[in-house]
Scaffold this motif. Sequence first.
Motif, mmCIF file in Angstrom:
data_model
loop_
_atom_site.group_PDB
_atom_site.id
_atom_site.type_symbol
_atom_site.label_atom_id
_atom_site.label_comp_id
_atom_site.label_asym_id
_atom_site.label_seq_id
_atom_site.Cartn_x
_atom_site.Cartn_y
_atom_site.Cartn_z
ATOM 1 N N LEU A 174 -87.508 -73.927 -48.623
ATOM 2 C CA LEU A 174 -86.884 -75.145 -49.122
ATOM 3 C C LEU A 174 -87.513 -76.288 -48.326
ATOM 4 C CD1 LEU A 174 -84.563 -76.034 -51.077
ATOM 5 C CD2 LEU A 174 -83.060 -76.038 -49.082
ATOM 6 N N GLN A 182 -85.701 -74.140 -44.092
ATOM 7 C CA GLN A 182 -85.426 -75.457 -44.674
ATOM 8 C C GLN A 182 -86.027 -76.573 -43.836
ATOM 9 O OE1 GLN A 182 -81.258 -76.315 -44.961
ATOM 10 N NE2 GLN A 182 -81.561 -78.288 -45.978
ATOM 11 N N LEU A 193 -87.368 -82.289 -53.133
ATOM 12 C CA LEU A 193 -86.428 -81.188 -53.347
ATOM 13 C C LEU A 193 -85.447 -81.540 -54.468
ATOM 14 C CD1 LEU A 193 -85.650 -80.149 -49.667
ATOM 15 C CD2 LEU A 193 -87.046 -78.913 -51.340
ATOM 16 N N TYR A 251 -81.873 -80.276 -56.936
ATOM 17 C CA TYR A 251 -80.608 -79.542 -56.895
ATOM 18 C C TYR A 251 -80.845 -78.055 -57.142
ATOM 19 C CZ TYR A 251 -76.054 -77.716 -58.157
ATOM 20 O OH TYR A 251 -74.925 -76.943 -58.213
ATOM 21 N N PHE A 303 -81.910 -76.239 -54.042
ATOM 22 C CA PHE A 303 -80.794 -76.038 -53.118
ATOM 23 C C PHE A 303 -79.886 -74.917 -53.622
ATOM 24 C CE2 PHE A 303 -81.951 -80.208 -51.454
ATOM 25 C CZ PHE A 303 -81.748 -80.010 -50.090
ATOM 26 N N LEU A 325 -79.273 -82.816 -45.163
ATOM 27 C CA LEU A 325 -79.410 -81.803 -46.210
ATOM 28 C C LEU A 325 -78.971 -80.426 -45.720
ATOM 29 C CD1 LEU A 325 -82.814 -82.993 -47.707
ATOM 30 C CD2 LEU A 325 -80.484 -83.604 -48.393
ATOM 31 N N LEU A 379 -76.061 -77.627 -47.450
ATOM 32 C CA LEU A 379 -76.066 -76.168 -47.559
ATOM 33 C C LEU A 379 -74.967 -75.532 -46.724
ATOM 34 C CD1 LEU A 379 -79.741 -74.850 -47.642
ATOM 35 C CD2 LEU A 379 -78.009 -74.767 -49.429
#
Length: 331
Positions: free
Chosen positions: A98, A127, A133, A135, A138, A173, A177
Amino acid sequence: MSATLLDGHDAVLLDLDGTVYRGGEAAPGALEAIREVHRRGVAVRYVTNNASKPARAVVDHLAAFGLEAEEREVSTSAQAGAAVLAEKLPAGSRVLVLGAPALVAEVEGLGLEPVREFAEEPVAVVQGLFAELTYGQFAEAALAIRAGALWVACNGDRTLPTERGLLPGNGALVELLRAATDQDPLVAGKPERPLLDRAVSSAGAGDPLMVGDRLDTDIAGAVHAGMPSLMVLTGVNTPRDLLEAVPEQRPDHVAADLRGLHAPVAEVAVAEQSSWSVRGGGDELELAGAGDALGALRALCAARWAAGAGPVRVRAADDGARAALRSLDLD
Protein backbone atom coordinates in the motif's frame (compact mmCIF):
# COMPACT_ATOMS: atom_id res chain seq x y z
CA MET A 1 38.23 28.58 19.99
CA SER A 2 35.15 26.92 21.54
CA ALA A 3 34.25 23.44 20.37
CA THR A 4 31.25 23.32 18.08
CA LEU A 5 28.41 20.86 18.31
CA LEU A 6 29.72 19.06 15.24
CA ASP A 7 33.14 18.49 16.84
CA GLY A 8 31.79 15.77 19.12
CA HIS A 9 30.29 13.58 16.38
CA ASP A 10 31.45 11.37 13.52
CA ALA A 11 28.12 11.33 11.67
CA VAL A 12 25.13 13.63 11.31
CA LEU A 13 21.75 12.05 10.62
CA LEU A 14 19.60 14.66 8.91
CA ASP A 15 15.85 14.53 8.59
CA LEU A 16 14.76 15.95 5.23
CA ASP A 17 11.21 17.40 5.19
CA GLY A 18 11.17 20.40 7.49
CA THR A 19 14.90 20.20 8.27
CA VAL A 20 16.85 20.31 5.00
CA TYR A 21 13.93 21.51 2.88
CA ARG A 22 10.22 22.23 2.86
CA GLY A 23 8.80 20.86 -0.38
CA GLY A 24 10.63 22.65 -3.18
CA GLU A 25 12.44 25.17 -0.99
CA ALA A 26 15.68 24.71 0.95
CA ALA A 27 15.39 25.44 4.67
CA PRO A 28 17.17 28.59 5.87
CA GLY A 29 20.88 28.00 6.41
CA ALA A 30 20.71 24.37 5.29
CA LEU A 31 22.95 24.48 2.24
CA GLU A 32 25.93 26.22 3.81
CA ALA A 33 25.63 24.17 7.00
CA ILE A 34 25.65 20.82 5.18
CA ARG A 35 28.49 21.84 2.89
CA GLU A 36 30.53 22.71 5.97
CA VAL A 37 29.81 19.28 7.48
CA HIS A 38 31.17 17.69 4.30
CA ARG A 39 34.19 20.00 4.32
CA ARG A 40 34.94 18.86 7.85
CA GLY A 41 34.92 15.22 6.74
CA VAL A 42 31.98 14.18 8.93
CA ALA A 43 29.65 11.54 7.49
CA VAL A 44 26.17 12.68 6.48
CA ARG A 45 23.12 10.46 6.29
CA TYR A 46 19.80 11.78 5.04
CA VAL A 47 17.25 9.92 7.13
CA THR A 48 13.70 10.38 5.93
CA ASN A 49 10.37 8.93 6.94
CA ASN A 50 9.12 9.70 3.43
CA ALA A 51 8.51 6.32 1.77
CA SER A 52 7.32 7.67 -1.57
CA LYS A 53 10.73 8.50 -3.09
CA PRO A 54 13.57 6.13 -3.99
CA ALA A 55 17.07 7.07 -2.85
CA ARG A 56 17.92 8.26 -6.38
CA ALA A 57 15.03 10.72 -6.35
CA VAL A 58 16.17 12.09 -2.99
CA VAL A 59 19.67 12.61 -4.41
CA ASP A 60 18.21 14.41 -7.43
CA HIS A 61 16.02 16.56 -5.18
CA LEU A 62 19.05 17.60 -3.14
CA ALA A 63 20.99 18.30 -6.33
CA ALA A 64 18.27 20.74 -7.37
CA PHE A 65 19.22 22.79 -4.30
CA GLY A 66 22.93 22.54 -5.13
CA LEU A 67 23.71 19.78 -2.62
CA GLU A 68 25.82 16.86 -3.81
CA ALA A 69 24.82 13.52 -2.31
CA GLU A 70 25.23 9.81 -3.03
CA GLU A 71 22.56 7.14 -2.84
CA ARG A 72 24.44 5.40 -0.02
CA GLU A 73 23.93 8.55 2.07
CA VAL A 74 20.14 8.22 1.87
CA SER A 75 18.14 6.07 4.29
CA THR A 76 14.40 5.95 3.68
CA SER A 77 11.53 4.45 5.62
CA ALA A 78 10.67 2.41 2.52
CA GLN A 79 14.06 0.71 2.81
CA ALA A 80 13.55 0.17 6.53
CA GLY A 81 10.03 -1.15 6.08
CA ALA A 82 11.12 -3.65 3.44
CA ALA A 83 14.04 -4.72 5.65
CA VAL A 84 11.71 -5.39 8.59
CA LEU A 85 9.58 -7.61 6.34
CA ALA A 86 12.63 -9.47 4.99
CA GLU A 87 13.78 -10.22 8.53
CA LYS A 88 10.42 -11.74 9.44
CA LEU A 89 9.31 -13.50 6.24
CA PRO A 90 10.75 -16.27 4.04
CA ALA A 91 12.03 -15.28 0.61
CA GLY A 92 9.27 -15.17 -1.98
CA SER A 93 6.52 -14.29 0.52
CA ARG A 94 3.68 -12.24 -0.91
CA VAL A 95 3.37 -8.73 0.47
CA LEU A 96 0.46 -6.42 -0.25
CA VAL A 97 2.06 -3.03 -0.91
CA LEU A 98 0.00 0.00 0.00
CA GLY A 99 2.35 2.66 -1.26
CA ALA A 100 4.44 4.17 -4.02
CA PRO A 101 6.47 2.41 -6.72
CA ALA A 102 9.57 3.15 -4.63
CA LEU A 103 8.18 0.94 -1.86
CA VAL A 104 7.26 -1.77 -4.34
CA ALA A 105 10.85 -1.74 -5.63
CA GLU A 106 12.32 -2.04 -2.11
CA VAL A 107 10.09 -5.01 -1.29
CA GLU A 108 10.92 -6.72 -4.58
CA GLY A 109 14.63 -5.97 -4.18
CA LEU A 110 14.76 -7.96 -0.94
CA GLY A 111 13.33 -11.10 -2.51
CA LEU A 112 9.68 -10.68 -1.59
CA GLU A 113 6.74 -10.68 -4.03
CA PRO A 114 4.70 -7.44 -4.15
CA VAL A 115 0.95 -7.87 -4.71
CA ARG A 116 -2.00 -5.48 -4.68
CA GLU A 117 -5.06 -7.63 -3.87
CA PHE A 118 -6.29 -9.71 -0.94
CA ALA A 119 -7.23 -12.46 -3.39
CA GLU A 120 -3.50 -13.00 -4.03
CA GLU A 121 -3.18 -14.27 -0.44
CA PRO A 122 -0.56 -11.89 0.98
CA VAL A 123 1.03 -12.81 4.31
CA ALA A 124 1.98 -9.20 5.05
CA VAL A 125 0.95 -5.62 4.34
CA VAL A 126 3.43 -2.75 4.10
CA GLN A 127 2.14 0.82 4.09
CA GLY A 128 3.82 4.04 3.00
CA LEU A 129 2.63 7.44 1.85
CA PHE A 130 1.55 7.70 -1.79
CA ALA A 131 -0.73 10.42 -3.14
CA GLU A 132 -2.43 8.07 -5.62
CA LEU A 133 -3.78 5.54 -3.11
CA THR A 134 -7.47 4.75 -3.51
CA TYR A 135 -10.24 3.56 -1.24
CA GLY A 136 -10.15 0.21 -3.00
CA GLN A 137 -6.50 -0.30 -2.11
CA PHE A 138 -7.16 0.50 1.54
CA ALA A 139 -10.03 -1.98 1.47
CA GLU A 140 -7.73 -4.73 0.15
CA ALA A 141 -5.19 -3.97 2.88
CA ALA A 142 -7.86 -3.99 5.58
CA LEU A 143 -9.08 -7.40 4.48
CA ALA A 144 -5.54 -8.79 4.57
CA ILE A 145 -4.78 -7.35 8.01
CA ARG A 146 -8.05 -8.67 9.43
CA ALA A 147 -7.17 -12.09 8.00
CA GLY A 148 -3.94 -12.12 10.01
CA ALA A 149 -1.36 -10.57 7.68
CA LEU A 150 1.67 -8.94 9.31
CA TRP A 151 1.25 -5.16 9.06
CA VAL A 152 4.30 -2.92 8.75
CA ALA A 153 3.98 0.87 8.48
CA CYS A 154 6.96 2.67 7.03
CA ASN A 155 6.32 5.61 9.37
CA GLY A 156 3.71 7.20 11.58
CA ASP A 157 4.06 10.90 10.68
CA ARG A 158 0.59 12.39 10.94
CA THR A 159 1.56 15.44 8.87
CA LEU A 160 3.94 16.28 6.04
CA PRO A 161 5.53 19.77 5.99
CA THR A 162 5.53 21.49 2.59
CA GLU A 163 5.97 25.03 1.31
CA ARG A 164 2.13 25.22 1.27
CA GLY A 165 1.78 24.14 4.90
CA LEU A 166 1.14 20.84 6.69
CA LEU A 167 -0.48 18.09 4.61
CA PRO A 168 -1.75 14.67 5.76
CA GLY A 169 1.11 12.23 6.30
CA ASN A 170 1.32 8.44 6.36
CA GLY A 171 0.40 8.38 10.03
CA ALA A 172 -2.99 9.88 9.24
CA LEU A 173 -3.61 7.02 6.81
CA VAL A 174 -2.30 4.47 9.29
CA GLU A 175 -5.05 5.70 11.62
CA LEU A 176 -7.60 4.94 8.92
CA LEU A 177 -6.48 1.31 8.76
CA ARG A 178 -6.15 1.07 12.53
CA ALA A 179 -9.76 2.17 12.88
CA ALA A 180 -10.87 -0.31 10.20
CA THR A 181 -8.97 -3.31 11.56
CA ASP A 182 -8.55 -2.81 15.32
CA GLN A 183 -4.89 -3.74 14.79
CA ASP A 184 -1.60 -1.90 15.32
CA PRO A 185 1.29 -1.99 12.84
CA LEU A 186 4.98 -2.49 13.39
CA VAL A 187 6.59 0.86 12.55
CA ALA A 188 9.93 0.92 10.72
CA GLY A 189 10.61 4.65 10.58
CA LYS A 190 11.30 7.22 13.25
CA PRO A 191 10.75 7.13 16.20
CA GLU A 192 11.30 3.38 16.04
CA ARG A 193 14.85 2.10 15.65
CA PRO A 194 15.07 0.20 12.33
CA LEU A 195 15.57 3.29 10.15
CA LEU A 196 18.07 5.02 12.46
CA ASP A 197 20.00 1.81 13.13
CA ARG A 198 20.42 1.25 9.39
CA ALA A 199 21.68 4.81 8.89
CA VAL A 200 24.19 4.60 11.75
CA SER A 201 25.46 1.23 10.53
CA SER A 202 25.88 2.44 6.94
CA ALA A 203 27.97 5.39 8.17
CA GLY A 204 30.07 3.20 10.46
CA ALA A 205 29.42 5.79 13.16
CA GLY A 206 30.25 5.55 16.84
CA ASP A 207 29.05 9.01 17.91
CA PRO A 208 26.11 10.03 15.67
CA LEU A 209 23.96 13.13 16.11
CA MET A 210 20.31 13.17 15.04
CA VAL A 211 18.97 16.46 13.65
CA GLY A 212 15.31 17.12 12.95
CA ASP A 213 12.27 19.35 13.31
CA ARG A 214 9.73 16.92 14.77
CA LEU A 215 9.61 15.99 18.42
CA ASP A 216 7.49 12.87 17.97
CA THR A 217 9.64 11.29 15.26
CA ASP A 218 13.13 12.79 14.91
CA ILE A 219 13.77 13.64 18.54
CA ALA A 220 11.83 10.73 20.01
CA GLY A 221 13.75 8.45 17.64
CA ALA A 222 17.06 9.80 18.92
CA VAL A 223 15.97 9.32 22.53
CA HIS A 224 14.81 5.79 21.73
CA ALA A 225 18.13 4.98 20.05
CA GLY A 226 20.18 6.53 22.86
CA MET A 227 21.82 9.20 20.71
CA PRO A 228 22.02 12.99 21.24
CA SER A 229 19.89 15.28 19.12
CA LEU A 230 19.53 18.81 17.77
CA MET A 231 16.09 20.24 17.14
CA VAL A 232 15.75 22.95 14.47
CA LEU A 233 12.80 25.31 14.27
CA THR A 234 12.36 25.22 10.49
CA GLY A 235 9.59 22.64 10.34
CA VAL A 236 6.66 21.24 12.25
CA ASN A 237 7.20 21.83 15.96
CA THR A 238 7.21 25.21 17.65
CA PRO A 239 8.89 26.73 20.72
CA ARG A 240 5.67 26.10 22.66
CA ASP A 241 5.73 22.42 21.67
CA LEU A 242 9.35 22.19 22.77
CA LEU A 243 8.79 23.88 26.12
CA GLU A 244 5.94 21.49 26.96
CA ALA A 245 7.58 18.33 25.56
CA VAL A 246 7.38 15.04 27.44
CA PRO A 247 10.71 13.47 28.51
CA GLU A 248 10.87 11.00 25.63
CA GLN A 249 10.66 13.86 23.10
CA ARG A 250 13.27 16.27 24.49
CA PRO A 251 16.34 17.24 22.43
CA ASP A 252 19.74 17.97 23.93
CA HIS A 253 20.25 21.04 21.74
CA VAL A 254 18.05 23.62 20.01
CA ALA A 255 18.85 25.96 17.12
CA ALA A 256 16.95 28.10 14.64
CA ASP A 257 18.27 26.02 11.73
CA LEU A 258 21.10 23.71 10.65
CA ARG A 259 23.71 26.39 11.21
CA GLY A 260 23.45 25.37 14.85
CA LEU A 261 25.70 22.42 13.99
CA HIS A 262 28.60 24.85 13.77
CA ALA A 263 27.80 26.89 16.87
CA PRO A 264 29.66 26.41 20.16
CA VAL A 265 28.08 23.62 22.19
CA ALA A 266 27.26 25.97 25.08
CA GLU A 267 25.27 28.23 22.74
CA VAL A 268 22.88 25.52 21.55
CA ALA A 269 22.59 23.24 24.61
CA VAL A 270 19.35 23.21 26.56
CA ALA A 271 20.66 24.60 29.84
CA GLU A 272 20.74 27.64 32.08
CA GLN A 273 21.85 30.79 30.23
CA SER A 274 24.05 33.58 31.58
CA SER A 275 21.93 36.32 29.99
CA TRP A 276 18.57 34.95 31.15
CA SER A 277 17.13 34.02 34.51
CA VAL A 278 14.07 31.86 35.06
CA ARG A 279 12.13 31.76 38.30
CA GLY A 280 9.23 29.65 39.40
CA GLY A 281 8.28 26.08 38.77
CA GLY A 282 5.33 23.85 38.20
CA ASP A 283 2.90 25.41 35.74
CA GLU A 284 4.25 28.98 35.81
CA LEU A 285 7.65 30.48 34.98
CA GLU A 286 8.97 34.03 35.04
CA LEU A 287 11.64 35.09 32.55
CA ALA A 288 14.01 38.04 32.96
CA GLY A 289 17.04 39.22 31.02
CA ALA A 290 18.06 40.31 27.54
CA GLY A 291 19.67 38.82 24.46
CA ASP A 292 19.03 36.04 21.99
CA ALA A 293 15.43 34.76 22.13
CA LEU A 294 16.54 31.20 21.52
CA GLY A 295 18.81 31.48 24.55
CA ALA A 296 15.69 32.38 26.52
CA LEU A 297 13.93 29.33 25.09
CA ARG A 298 16.79 27.04 26.11
CA ALA A 299 16.76 28.46 29.63
CA LEU A 300 12.98 28.09 29.89
CA CYS A 301 13.13 24.49 28.66
CA ALA A 302 15.83 23.63 31.20
CA ALA A 303 13.69 25.03 34.00
CA ARG A 304 10.42 23.52 32.82
CA TRP A 305 11.85 20.08 32.13
CA ALA A 306 13.42 19.95 35.58
CA ALA A 307 9.97 20.50 37.10
CA GLY A 308 7.73 18.41 34.87
CA ALA A 309 5.94 18.44 31.53
CA GLY A 310 2.81 19.76 29.93
CA PRO A 311 1.17 23.20 29.67
CA VAL A 312 3.00 26.08 31.35
CA ARG A 313 2.42 29.85 31.58
CA VAL A 314 5.42 32.12 31.05
CA ARG A 315 5.46 35.68 32.39
CA ALA A 316 7.91 38.41 31.43
CA ALA A 317 9.65 40.28 34.24
CA ASP A 318 11.10 43.02 32.04
CA ASP A 319 11.14 44.48 28.53
CA GLY A 320 13.88 42.13 27.32
CA ALA A 321 11.85 39.11 28.36
CA ARG A 322 8.69 40.54 26.77
CA ALA A 323 10.48 40.93 23.45
CA ALA A 324 11.89 37.39 23.61
CA LEU A 325 8.54 35.82 24.47
CA ARG A 326 6.86 37.75 21.66
CA SER A 327 9.52 36.52 19.21
CA LEU A 328 8.99 32.93 20.37
CA ASP A 329 5.18 33.25 20.34
CA LEU A 330 5.16 32.37 24.03
CA ASP A 331 3.54 35.58 25.29
